[in-house]
Design a protein around this motif. Structure first.
Motif, PDB file in Angstrom:
ATOM      1  N   ASN A  33     -21.708 -20.313  23.970  1.00 20.40           N
ATOM      2  CA  ASN A  33     -22.748 -20.340  24.992  1.00 20.40           C
ATOM      3  C   ASN A  33     -22.269 -21.295  26.081  1.00 20.40           C
ATOM      4  O   ASN A  33     -21.711 -22.355  25.770  1.00 20.40           O
ATOM      5  CB  ASN A  33     -24.063 -20.854  24.404  1.00 20.40           C
ATOM      6  N   SER A  52     -25.949 -17.045  27.157  1.00 17.71           N
ATOM      7  CA  SER A  52     -25.672 -16.931  25.732  1.00 17.71           C
ATOM      8  C   SER A  52     -24.277 -16.352  25.497  1.00 17.71           C
ATOM      9  O   SER A  52     -23.654 -15.804  26.410  1.00 17.71           O
ATOM     10  CB  SER A  52     -26.710 -16.023  25.075  1.00 17.71           C
ATOM     11  N   ARG A  53     -23.815 -16.450  24.261  1.00 18.53           N
ATOM     12  CA  ARG A  53     -22.455 -16.029  23.937  1.00 18.53           C
ATOM     13  C   ARG A  53     -22.202 -14.562  24.275  1.00 18.53           C
ATOM     14  O   ARG A  53     -21.111 -14.217  24.714  1.00 18.53           O
ATOM     15  CB  ARG A  53     -22.170 -16.290  22.452  1.00 18.53           C
ATOM     16  N   SER A  57     -28.539 -13.201  27.412  1.00 19.02           N
ATOM     17  CA  SER A  57     -29.645 -14.102  27.749  1.00 19.02           C
ATOM     18  C   SER A  57     -29.162 -15.172  28.709  1.00 19.02           C
ATOM     19  O   SER A  57     -28.067 -15.717  28.537  1.00 19.02           O
ATOM     20  CB  SER A  57     -30.193 -14.764  26.482  1.00 19.02           C
ATOM     21  N   ASN A  58     -29.981 -15.465  29.703  1.00 18.86           N
ATOM     22  CA  ASN A  58     -29.612 -16.517  30.654  1.00 18.86           C
ATOM     23  C   ASN A  58     -30.846 -17.247  31.142  1.00 18.86           C
ATOM     24  O   ASN A  58     -31.961 -16.732  31.093  1.00 18.86           O
ATOM     25  CB  ASN A  58     -28.802 -15.952  31.818  1.00 18.86           C
ATOM     26  N   TYR A 104     -27.516 -20.189  19.487  1.00 19.20           N
ATOM     27  CA  TYR A 104     -28.117 -20.088  20.813  1.00 19.20           C
ATOM     28  C   TYR A 104     -29.505 -20.711  20.810  1.00 19.20           C
ATOM     29  O   TYR A 104     -30.328 -20.433  19.948  1.00 19.20           O
ATOM     30  CB  TYR A 104     -28.222 -18.624  21.246  1.00 19.20           C
ATOM     31  N   THR A 106     -32.409 -22.380  23.984  1.00 12.56           N
ATOM     32  CA  THR A 106     -32.654 -22.837  25.354  1.00 12.56           C
ATOM     33  C   THR A 106     -33.160 -24.278  25.386  1.00 12.56           C
ATOM     34  O   THR A 106     -33.386 -24.826  26.466  1.00 12.56           O
ATOM     35  CB  THR A 106     -33.665 -21.917  26.057  1.00 12.56           C
TER      36      THR A 106
END
Length: 128
Positions: A33, A52-53, A57-58, A104, A106
């Motif tokens: 990530n 994300s890897r 997702s961001n 992962y 946030t």
């Protein structure tokens, strides 16, 4: 540790665009990530974006949401930051960094302590 090298910075007029690249060494990039930060003169390093890897997702800082896009190409070991509608407030040295956690999340992505490998930075200058 992973080695990170940023490129793509430069001088652009307000309203213009730049795309930053960050190439990572090693064969484990697809498991990483990644984040982008920036630091203006006299200011602390601040969070810009996280991905994300898989790239699915961001997360973005409010100040860049809708203007910047983070993406990841695992085949090229590269993470990108597309920056549109640049303003003088975006002027800074931009850094990519590896999220050190093997999962992962946030949580804490805005904190520099979450990252353990940093590139040397690339300068972005925006003229008004």
């Amino acid at each position: 540790q992973v080695q990170l090298v940023e490129s793509g910075g430069g001088l652009v007029q307000a309203g213009g665009s730049l795309r930053l690249s960050c190439v990572a060494s090693g064969r484990t990039f697809s498991s990483l990530n990644m984040g982008w930060f920036r630091q203006a003169p006299g200011k602390e390093r601040e969070f810009v974006a996280h991905i994300s890897r898989s790239g699915a997702s961001n997360t973005y800082a409010d100040s860049v949401k809708g203007r910047f896009t983070i993406s990841k190409d695992n085949a090229k070991n590269t993470v990108y930051l597309q920056m549109n509608s640049l303003t003088p407030e975006d002027m800074a040295v931009y850094y990519c960094a590896r999220d050190k956690r093997p999962y992962y999340s946030t949580s804490y992505i805005t904190e520099t302590a979450t990252y353990d490998s940093w590139g040397q930075g690339t300068q972005v200058t925006v003229s008004s």
